[in-house]
Design a protein around this motif. Structure first.
Motif, PDB file in Angstrom:
ATOM      1  N   ALA A  99       5.369 -10.273   3.968  1.00  0.00           N
ATOM      2  CA  ALA A  99       5.195  -8.964   3.340  1.00  0.00           C
ATOM      3  C   ALA A  99       3.797  -8.416   3.766  1.00  0.00           C
ATOM      4  CB  ALA A  99       5.717  -8.955   2.242  1.00  0.00           C
ATOM      5  N   GLU A 100       2.629  -9.084   3.007  1.00  0.00           N
ATOM      6  CA  GLU A 100       1.369  -8.599   3.116  1.00  0.00           C
ATOM      7  C   GLU A 100       0.866  -8.350   4.602  1.00  0.00           C
ATOM      8  OE1 GLU A 100      -0.693 -11.593   1.227  1.00  0.00           O
ATOM      9  OE2 GLU A 100       0.138 -11.091  -0.552  1.00  0.00           O
ATOM     10  N   SER A 101       1.350  -9.038   5.492  1.00  0.00           N
ATOM     11  CA  SER A 101       0.987  -8.759   6.853  1.00  0.00           C
ATOM     12  C   SER A 101       1.729  -7.381   7.216  1.00  0.00           C
ATOM     13  CB  SER A 101       1.456  -9.914   7.721  1.00  0.00           C
ATOM     14  OG  SER A 101       0.835 -11.076   7.330  1.00  0.00           O
ATOM     15  N   ILE A 102       3.086  -7.154   7.072  1.00  0.00           N
ATOM     16  CA  ILE A 102       3.584  -6.120   7.528  1.00  0.00           C
ATOM     17  C   ILE A 102       3.021  -4.889   6.909  1.00  0.00           C
ATOM     18  CG2 ILE A 102       5.922  -4.860   7.148  1.00  0.00           C
ATOM     19  CD1 ILE A 102       7.321  -7.567   7.409  1.00  0.00           C
ATOM     20  N   TYR A 103       2.715  -4.972   5.659  1.00  0.00           N
ATOM     21  CA  TYR A 103       2.125  -3.826   4.936  1.00  0.00           C
ATOM     22  C   TYR A 103       0.637  -3.468   5.376  1.00  0.00           C
ATOM     23  CZ  TYR A 103      -0.468  -1.654   0.966  1.00  0.00           C
ATOM     24  OH  TYR A 103      -1.244  -0.815  -0.045  1.00  0.00           O
ATOM     25  N   ALA A 104      -0.150  -4.357   5.896  1.00  0.00           N
ATOM     26  CA  ALA A 104      -1.348  -4.155   6.666  1.00  0.00           C
ATOM     27  C   ALA A 104      -1.227  -3.569   8.179  1.00  0.00           C
ATOM     28  CB  ALA A 104      -2.293  -5.340   6.696  1.00  0.00           C
ATOM     29  N   LEU A 105       0.029  -3.888   8.516  1.00  0.00           N
ATOM     30  CA  LEU A 105       0.274  -3.307   9.973  1.00  0.00           C
ATOM     31  C   LEU A 105       0.689  -1.905   9.888  1.00  0.00           C
ATOM     32  CD1 LEU A 105       1.892  -6.447  11.682  1.00  0.00           C
ATOM     33  CD2 LEU A 105      -0.325  -5.462  12.254  1.00  0.00           C
ATOM     34  N   VAL A 106       1.423  -1.675   8.738  1.00  0.00           N
ATOM     35  CA  VAL A 106       2.032  -0.408   8.762  1.00  0.00           C
ATOM     36  C   VAL A 106       0.886   0.796   8.259  1.00  0.00           C
ATOM     37  CG1 VAL A 106       3.284   0.997   7.005  1.00  0.00           C
ATOM     38  CG2 VAL A 106       4.214  -0.928   8.000  1.00  0.00           C
ATOM     39  N   LEU A 107      -0.178   0.152   7.447  1.00  0.00           N
ATOM     40  CA  LEU A 107      -1.188   0.889   7.034  1.00  0.00           C
ATOM     41  C   LEU A 107      -2.218   1.247   8.364  1.00  0.00           C
ATOM     42  CD1 LEU A 107      -2.582  -0.457   3.700  1.00  0.00           C
ATOM     43  CD2 LEU A 107      -1.268   1.553   4.135  1.00  0.00           C
ATOM     44  N   THR A 108      -2.433   0.246   9.117  1.00  0.00           N
ATOM     45  CA  THR A 108      -3.205   0.581  10.208  1.00  0.00           C
ATOM     46  C   THR A 108      -2.498   1.424  11.404  1.00  0.00           C
ATOM     47  OG1 THR A 108      -4.039  -2.211  10.047  1.00  0.00           O
ATOM     48  CG2 THR A 108      -4.241  -0.876  12.378  1.00  0.00           C
ATOM     49  N   ALA A 109      -1.254   1.501  11.410  1.00  0.00           N
ATOM     50  CA  ALA A 109      -0.305   2.384  12.597  1.00  0.00           C
ATOM     51  C   ALA A 109      -0.878   3.830  11.697  1.00  0.00           C
ATOM     52  CB  ALA A 109       1.081   1.692  12.340  1.00  0.00           C
ATOM     53  N   ILE A 110      -0.424   3.753  10.473  1.00  0.00           N
ATOM     54  CA  ILE A 110      -0.594   5.299   9.962  1.00  0.00           C
ATOM     55  C   ILE A 110      -2.088   5.705  10.152  1.00  0.00           C
ATOM     56  CG2 ILE A 110      -0.570   6.469   7.745  1.00  0.00           C
ATOM     57  CD1 ILE A 110       1.635   4.822   6.895  1.00  0.00           C
ATOM     58  N   ALA A 111      -3.146   4.826  10.146  1.00  0.00           N
ATOM     59  CA  ALA A 111      -4.312   5.380  10.161  1.00  0.00           C
ATOM     60  C   ALA A 111      -4.726   5.562  11.576  1.00  0.00           C
ATOM     61  CB  ALA A 111      -5.312   4.308   9.602  1.00  0.00           C
ATOM     62  N   ILE A 112      -4.310   4.928  12.561  1.00  0.00           N
ATOM     63  CA  ILE A 112      -4.486   5.140  13.977  1.00  0.00           C
ATOM     64  C   ILE A 112      -3.627   6.407  14.467  1.00  0.00           C
ATOM     65  CG2 ILE A 112      -3.990   4.172  16.380  1.00  0.00           C
ATOM     66  CD1 ILE A 112      -4.306   1.383  15.193  1.00  0.00           C
ATOM     67  N   THR A 113      -2.445   6.544  13.915  1.00  0.00           N
ATOM     68  CA  THR A 113      -1.551   7.671  14.218  1.00  0.00           C
ATOM     69  C   THR A 113      -2.536   9.332  13.561  1.00  0.00           C
ATOM     70  OG1 THR A 113       0.463   6.644  14.007  1.00  0.00           O
ATOM     71  CG2 THR A 113       0.564   9.116  13.810  1.00  0.00           C
ATOM     72  N   LEU A 114      -2.733   8.807  12.366  1.00  0.00           N
ATOM     73  CA  LEU A 114      -3.674  10.298  11.706  1.00  0.00           C
ATOM     74  C   LEU A 114      -4.903  10.630  12.673  1.00  0.00           C
ATOM     75  CD1 LEU A 114      -2.850   9.873   8.138  1.00  0.00           C
ATOM     76  CD2 LEU A 114      -1.804  11.355   9.616  1.00  0.00           C
ATOM     77  N   VAL A 115      -5.583   9.679  12.769  1.00  0.00           N
ATOM     78  CA  VAL A 115      -7.060   9.827  13.823  1.00  0.00           C
ATOM     79  C   VAL A 115      -6.790  10.253  15.185  1.00  0.00           C
ATOM     80  CG1 VAL A 115      -8.833   8.615  14.792  1.00  0.00           C
ATOM     81  CG2 VAL A 115      -8.211   7.967  12.406  1.00  0.00           C
ATOM     82  N   THR A 116      -5.717   9.839  15.830  1.00  0.00           N
ATOM     83  CA  THR A 116      -5.199  10.201  17.193  1.00  0.00           C
ATOM     84  C   THR A 116      -4.845  11.901  17.191  1.00  0.00           C
ATOM     85  OG1 THR A 116      -4.734   8.107  17.894  1.00  0.00           O
ATOM     86  CG2 THR A 116      -3.820   9.798  19.079  1.00  0.00           C
ATOM     87  N   LEU A 117      -4.112  12.092  16.166  1.00  0.00           N
ATOM     88  CA  LEU A 117      -3.447  13.421  16.072  1.00  0.00           C
ATOM     89  C   LEU A 117      -4.663  14.352  15.630  1.00  0.00           C
ATOM     90  CD1 LEU A 117      -0.089  12.800  14.289  1.00  0.00           C
ATOM     91  CD2 LEU A 117      -0.406  13.430  16.857  1.00  0.00           C
ATOM     92  N   THR A 118      -5.414  13.999  14.895  1.00  0.00           N
ATOM     93  CA  THR A 118      -6.462  14.842  14.504  1.00  0.00           C
ATOM     94  C   THR A 118      -7.404  15.103  15.791  1.00  0.00           C
ATOM     95  OG1 THR A 118      -6.506  14.037  12.289  1.00  0.00           O
ATOM     96  CG2 THR A 118      -8.366  15.023  12.860  1.00  0.00           C
ATOM     97  N   PHE A 119      -8.009  14.162  16.490  1.00  0.00           N
ATOM     98  CA  PHE A 119      -8.607  14.231  17.424  1.00  0.00           C
ATOM     99  C   PHE A 119      -7.882  15.097  18.765  1.00  0.00           C
ATOM    100  CE2 PHE A 119     -11.481  10.865  15.651  1.00  0.00           C
ATOM    101  CZ  PHE A 119     -12.701  11.544  15.872  1.00  0.00           C
TER     102      PHE A 119
END
Length: 210
Positions: free
Chosen positions: A60-80
């Motif tokens: 569960a903790e690994s999935i949580y960390a992966l989801v947060l990482t995916a959200i951060a990457i998505t937001l940074v990519t869309l912003t740039f």
């Protein structure tokens, strides 16, 4: 980014980006508050029973960390990507406008036509532009940092001393829009207003020749 099309309406670019942030915020907030409420109800104290201690939930903790990482990457990519679009400079600009910001007014020059618009304490300057035409701007400040801001277009660019800022815009609707300095620049900062008046192309030609 030479060769790209000039941005016509930056409002749509930033509105789309804001919508992504907004929906992600709602979803994440809903999950967080839901889990907190679940914990309050499910694990509220009953009698003299004490918690058993720390339980590991590696998956569960690994999935949580992966989801947060995916959200951060998505937001940074869309912003740039949005920044790249709004920073795009067309290969050929139809009209050139030189912007000079100074305490506490603006000067707009049209080097191809030998025309200049100067703001004063009694006169708010009006930049006249042809509709549907790429406009190549070259801005600089004569003293401190100022910021060229057209709220209706959701477009803002800082103007620096001894450094030119180049950008393109295209206005596809005839009308008059308020512009302001968005960087606090001293005592009369609030006086640094200007207008952008977008007119048909034939009307623009008559204006620059007048």
């Amino acid at each position: 980014m030479a060769g790209a099309l000039a941005i016509a309406d930056t409002r749509s670019q930033f509105t789309d980006l804001f919508s992504v942030y907004q929906w992600l915020t709602v979803v994440v907030a809903g999950i967080v508050f839901g889990l907190v409420l679940f914990a309050l109800v499910r694990y509220r104290r009953r009698g003299n029973e004490y918690p058993r201690g720390k339980d590991k939930h590696t998956v569960a903790e690994s999935i949580y960390a992966l989801v947060l990482t995916a959200i951060a990457i998505t937001l940074v990519t869309l912003t740039f990507r949005t920044e790249d679009k709004t920073d795009a400079v067309a290969a050929n600009g139809g009209v050139r406008v030189d912007i000079v910001a100074f305490q506490w007014q603006w000067r707009f020059g049209y080097p191809d036509y030998g025309k200049t618009v100067l703001g004063t304490t009694e006169h708010v300057p009006t930049m006249v532009l042809p509709v549907g035409t790429v406009v190549r701007f070259d801005g600089i400040s004569r003293d401190v940092i100022h910021s060229f801001w057209v709220p209706a277009a959701r477009f803002k660019r800082d103007e620096f001393p001894k450094r030119h800022t180049k950008f393109d815009l295209r206005f596809d609707r005839v009308g008059t829009y308020i512009g302001r300095c968005a960087e606090f620049c001293g005592l009369r900062h609030t006086n640094m207003d200007f207008y952008v008046r977008v007119v048909p192309r034939d009307a623009f030609q008559r204006w620059v020749k007048s």
